[in-house]
Design an enzyme around this catalytic site. Sequence first.
Site, PDB file in Angstrom:
ATOM      1  CG  HIS A  25      -1.737   1.279   1.303  1.00  5.57           C
ATOM      2  ND1 HIS A  25      -2.897   1.427   0.565  1.00  5.57           N
ATOM      3  CD2 HIS A  25      -1.547   2.448   1.951  1.00  5.57           C
ATOM      4  CE1 HIS A  25      -3.390   2.636   0.787  1.00  5.57           C
ATOM      5  NE2 HIS A  25      -2.588   3.278   1.620  1.00  5.57           N
TER       6      HIS A  25
ATOM      7  CG  ASP B 249     -12.317   4.000   5.107  1.00  6.69           C
ATOM      8  OD1 ASP B 249     -11.776   4.877   5.794  1.00  6.69           O
ATOM      9  OD2 ASP B 249     -12.111   3.874   3.893  1.00  6.69           O
TER      10      ASP B 249
ATOM     11  NE  ARG C 205     -10.540  11.034   8.340  1.00  3.11           N
ATOM     12  CZ  ARG C 205      -9.665  10.251   7.702  1.00  3.11           C
ATOM     13  NH1 ARG C 205     -10.043   9.079   7.230  1.00  3.11           N
ATOM     14  NH2 ARG C 205      -8.421  10.625   7.542  1.00  3.11           N
TER      15      ARG C 205
ATOM     16  CB  SER D 236      -8.972   5.643   6.947  1.00  6.99           C
ATOM     17  OG  SER D 236      -9.205   5.654   5.570  1.00  6.99           O
TER      18      SER D 236
ATOM     19  CE  LYS E  64      -9.366   2.550   2.832  1.00 10.79           C
ATOM     20  NZ  LYS E  64      -9.487   3.926   2.443  1.00 10.79           N
TER      21      LYS E  64
HETATM   22  N1  URA Z   1      -6.151   7.150   2.258  1.00  5.50           N
HETATM   23  C1  URA Z   1      -7.134   6.499   2.915  1.00  5.50           C
HETATM   24  O1  URA Z   1      -7.597   5.440   2.504  1.00  5.50           O
HETATM   25  N2  URA Z   1      -7.601   7.046   4.054  1.00  5.50           N
HETATM   26  C2  URA Z   1      -7.133   8.200   4.564  1.00  5.50           C
HETATM   27  O2  URA Z   1      -7.592   8.632   5.586  1.00  5.50           O
HETATM   28  C3  URA Z   1      -6.105   8.876   3.856  1.00  5.50           C
HETATM   29  C4  URA Z   1      -5.625   8.319   2.696  1.00  5.50           C
END
Ligand code: URA
Length: 434
Positions: free
Chosen positions: A82, A161, A168, A183, A187
């Site tokens: 990631h 999320d 947010r 967040s 995932k």
């Molecule tokens: N990417 C995400 O998936 N979440 C965040 O809060 C910031 C970047």
Amino acid sequence: MTPYEIIYKKRNGGELSAAEIKWFIASYTSGAMPDYQTSALLMAIFLKGMTPQETTELAMAMMNSGKVFDLSDIPGIKVDKHSTGGVGDKVSIILAPMVAAAGVPVPMVSGRGLGHTGGTLDKLESIPGFRTNLSYDEFRHTLARIGLAMMGQTPDLAPADKKLYALRDVTATVDCIPLIAASIMSKKLAEGADGLVLDVKTGSGAFMQKQQEALDLTRTMTAIGQGMGKKMKALITDMNQPLGRAVGNALEIEECVDCLKGKGPDDLMELTYALGAEMLVMGERAGDAESGKRILEQIVSSGQGLEKFREMVAAHGGEVKVADDYKKVLPQAKHVIEAKAEISGYINSMDNREVGMAGVFLGCGRLKMDDVIDPSAGFIFERRIGDQVKAGETMAKVLYNDEQKGQEAVRRLVKCISISENKPEVVKLIKEII
Ligand code: URA
């Protein structure tokens, strides 16, 4: 429990219990807790922070708000990568086929462009026919059959999320380490991989501009992953200039194919090999990063990486000829203009966030949620930080379809590349490995 009590406790700097966090996430996901109280709680978290325990509980509650993929019947240690996002960051598209070709399965749930940064899904979708909206079953079958699968977040993957992120975004609570870490990790944990290699960006084109912030985010995400029994490794890497030469969706796919043919730019290959080598170590295909890198070099030179890329494109419904003659397959911009240096000297620095925004304005990303991307638009950088340039020489090419946007992009690029008399210090691409 009531939202009021939870907001009050966090507002006063208290530590929320696992039960309170689970209750808040369940209530918000179901719609029982309204946006105005959730916004107040998010702002309290932003201002007062969260302990490592709270952050892990938050990530777990968000992960459990939807489906958690079970990939345990697919043989092998499944490893994903990631990136926290940047400009010209197309590493996933090169690395996933290389690592899968080396025998480590790669389940990858990716995102779209966010702010000034590009998104893997948008890049892949510039290949005609390529589908990223796989169902859970298609994702599993593709992974089992070819060793990798790439898809976007589905409505049932970490839905908390998805809802929280949108809130947010409009309540100035995005850039908060516990909220970002929870967040991202919710995932990544839901997608079912056994291990995760993080590429945490720092510099002018990163969300975490300061290295210390990137380090704090890395430690937080690593602790969450390890707390959930996942193997974790992280690289902190430079995002003060675009990665590779291409910025823009189809142009980046062209560069990925070049990389898999062994003709990629040095910086992009250095980072791809470094991240991929860690994935091979995690997947127990290599004893250490050095031997992992050698395996990957061989995967590229033998053509196995490109062959796996072909399989990936075919499995997602895309036009496989992209691996052979991309100019015939990918959308091409009608016009090219050059962004030229106004003075002689050395490229000293770039405002890389502004490079990304110039790209978004040109059509590589979205200014509004429903904007349609121009997949052929983008930049090809001919100079990097530290390179010498004479007045009138080309620093970057702008590929465009809309005359006004093309001219504006040139103006913006020239403005955000600074040229100095003296050669600047070399920027280290890989700053730390954690
Ligand atoms: N990417 C995400 O998936 N979440 C965040 O809060 C910031 C970047």
